[in-house]
Scaffold this active site. Structure first.
Site, short mmCIF file in Angstrom:
data_model
loop_
_atom_site.label_atom_id
_atom_site.label_comp_id
_atom_site.label_asym_id
_atom_site.label_seq_id
_atom_site.Cartn_x
_atom_site.Cartn_y
_atom_site.Cartn_z
N HIS A 129 25.03 19.41 -20.42
CA HIS A 129 24.47 18.11 -20.80
C HIS A 129 23.95 18.25 -22.24
CE1 HIS A 129 21.43 14.86 -20.75
NE2 HIS A 129 21.99 14.39 -19.65
N ASP A 206 19.47 25.10 -16.44
CA ASP A 206 19.23 23.66 -16.35
C ASP A 206 19.50 23.25 -14.91
OD1 ASP A 206 19.44 20.92 -16.27
OD2 ASP A 206 20.75 20.74 -18.02
N GLN A 209 20.62 18.91 -11.91
CA GLN A 209 21.52 18.44 -10.85
C GLN A 209 21.48 19.33 -9.62
OE1 GLN A 209 22.97 15.60 -10.77
NE2 GLN A 209 22.64 15.04 -12.90
N LYS A 232 15.38 12.81 -10.70
CA LYS A 232 16.69 13.00 -10.08
C LYS A 232 16.56 13.56 -8.67
CE LYS A 232 19.10 13.27 -14.41
NZ LYS A 232 20.12 13.89 -15.25
N CYS A 370 26.56 11.94 -21.27
CA CYS A 370 25.72 12.88 -22.04
C CYS A 370 26.34 14.27 -22.05
CB CYS A 370 24.29 12.95 -21.51
SG CYS A 370 23.41 11.42 -21.69
C1 PLP Z 1 19.91 14.34 -16.41
C2 PLP Z 1 20.20 15.69 -16.90
C3 PLP Z 1 19.48 16.25 -17.96
C4 PLP Z 1 18.41 15.49 -18.70
O1 PLP Z 1 17.36 15.11 -17.86
P1 PLP Z 1 16.23 14.12 -18.38
O2 PLP Z 1 15.51 13.77 -17.13
O3 PLP Z 1 16.95 12.95 -19.00
O4 PLP Z 1 15.41 14.87 -19.35
C5 PLP Z 1 19.79 17.53 -18.35
N1 PLP Z 1 20.74 18.24 -17.72
C6 PLP Z 1 21.45 17.73 -16.70
C7 PLP Z 1 22.48 18.59 -16.04
C8 PLP Z 1 21.21 16.45 -16.26
O5 PLP Z 1 21.93 15.95 -15.25
#
Ligand code: PLP
Length: 412
Positions: A129, A206, A209, A232, A370
């Site tokens: 992302h 990260d 997800q 999320k 993104c």
């Molecule tokens: C949504 C997402 C982000 C960013 O998250 P925010 O809540 O917008 O800061 C980063 N990495 C992944 C894999 C995402 O799905």
């Protein structure tokens, strides 16, 4: 047994836990298929936050009165709940931030700027992302470091052989997603950290997800940083988490200065508060922390194994139904996936598809998600994506299939 029971509960009332889902859009029942961008919130989360504002709100830490003490206790309990949820060793390792994006920026500023020098290298993957690319590019530009990129196999899995070959004596960090927000691919984080650690390189994961779909144990993964957003995983916007191993966090300088992050302030010098306060300057998102706590309670009441079983069954159903549509093409066929399906249909532009589906009350996402480097590497201008949450059901897939046939008809 447990899954079956949950399956029954699913039909009866999981959907009802989410008030927003009970509405019509353009005269048709809402079919929400964009949980990977942001999940909807159960009543339990909304009510926990409302209750806090109606009964317990005051600023934390500084008060010597009852409301402030209550708010402080609730905020501390939220941190302890997150610690349990990802199995951190200590609550001092849980830093509250605004979300995944802010967590990665914190790591890039504090860890990155204090540790990296000209000529150093950072490894990321092509499926990241933008939040896990741009902060590292900004860091690289400011210190003169370089970024190396792990490519993908045609299945949408990481090319692990290539990954292992990217290390050099100048590698200082690996920043990698646990699960792709476009392909759904779940990356083998334990293997990734083991390879990095053999080179004495720390790993930032990260988890944006991953936390809504998988059981995450940061000690088992042995990652050095793990970041995610509450919104999320059925919690509120405005709060997320940076987990870091305590020894790493202790050696990192603060990145924002202000109230709450200090021990002593004078004009001859200021000393900083211990973890986690050192990284939490200013009044935090208190109600949002309480909402995150409620979201974790909600997830754990249903149970991650039951959630995973439900999503796996729904994914299998969706693959069969969607795969039967002429001209439907799946993007990303990794074996291990979260509930995300990227696709194209004939040569219909995903934006046109999304607009037509919305007229039937169906919310999907279209574009680069993104992750422009990834979508460009697929040789496509844009892709369509549907993503599932705990409340998604077969009826949603059926509505989508019907909607996609209608799209084909309109645009034929
Ligand atoms: C949504 C997402 C982000 C960013 O998250 P925010 O809540 O917008 O800061 C980063 N990495 C992944 C894999 C995402 O799905």
């Amino acid at each position: 047994m447990c899954v079956l029971q949950w399956g029954i509960r699913m039909r009866l009332d999981i959907h009802k836990d989410f008030p927003i889902l009970d509405q019509n859009i353009h005269g048709r029942p809402l079919v929400y298929l964009d949980s990977a961008a942001s999940s909807q919130k159960p009543k339990a989360v909304i009510e926990a936050m409302t209750h806090y504002y109606e009964h317990d709100h005051a600023n934390i830490h500084r008060g010597i009165y009852t409301l402030s003490e209550r708010a402080t206790v609730l905020h501390d309990q939220a941190r302890d709940r997150v610690k349990q949820f990802i199995n951190a060793k200590s609550s001092a390792e849980i830093i509250f931030v605004r979300g995944t994006t802010e967590a990665i920026n914190l790591a890039a500023h504090s860890y990155g700027r204090s540790q990296l020098r000209a000529g150093d290298e950072i490894i990321v993957s092509v499926m990241e992302h933008h939040a896990n690319i741009v902060p590292w590019q900004m860091l690289a530009a400011s210190v003169g470091a370089h970024i190396k990129v792990i490519p993908l196999l045609p299945t949408g899995d990481l090319d692990m052989e290539n990954y292992a070959s990217l290390f050099s004596p100048r590698t200082r960090l690996v920043a990698i997603t646990h699960a792709s927000n476009v392909l759904g691919t779940v990356n083998p984080i334990k293997k990734i950290t083991a390879i990095a650690h053999a080179h004495h390189v720390p790993v930032l994961v990260d988890g944006a997800q991953a936390v809504p779909h998988l059981s995450v144990d940061v000690q088992d993964l042995d990652c050095d940083f793990y970041v995610f957003s509450a919104h999320k995983m059925y919690g509120p916007t405005g709060i997320g988490v940076l987990y870091g191993k305590q020894a790493l966090l202790e050696n990192m300088p603060p990145w924002q200065g202000g109230g709450d992050m200090i021990a002593q302030v004078s004009f001859s010098g200021t000393t900083y508060a211990p973890l986690p306060a050192k990284f939490e300057a200013g009044t935090p998102a208190i109600a949002e922390a309480i909402g995150l706590h409620a979201a974790i309670d909600y997830i754990e009441t249903i149970g991650m194994p039951a959630i995973m079983a439900h999503e796996a069954a729904l994914m299998a159903y969706a693959k069969t139904r969607l795969g039967d549509i002429p001209g439907f093409r799946f993007i990303g066929m990794a074996k291990e996936k979260v509930g995300v399906i990227a696709f194209t249909l004939d040569d219909i532009h995903p934006h046109d598809m999304g607009t037509i589906l919305d007229r039937s009350g169906i919310a999907i996402r279209a574009g680069h998600h993104c992750a422009m480097p990834l979508v460009m590497s697929l040789g496509l201008p844009a892709v369509a994506r549907v993503s599932f949450g705990i409340y998604s059901r077969r009826a949603d897939v059926d509505a989508l299939v019907k909607g996609l046939y209608a799209v084909k008809k309109v645009l034929a």
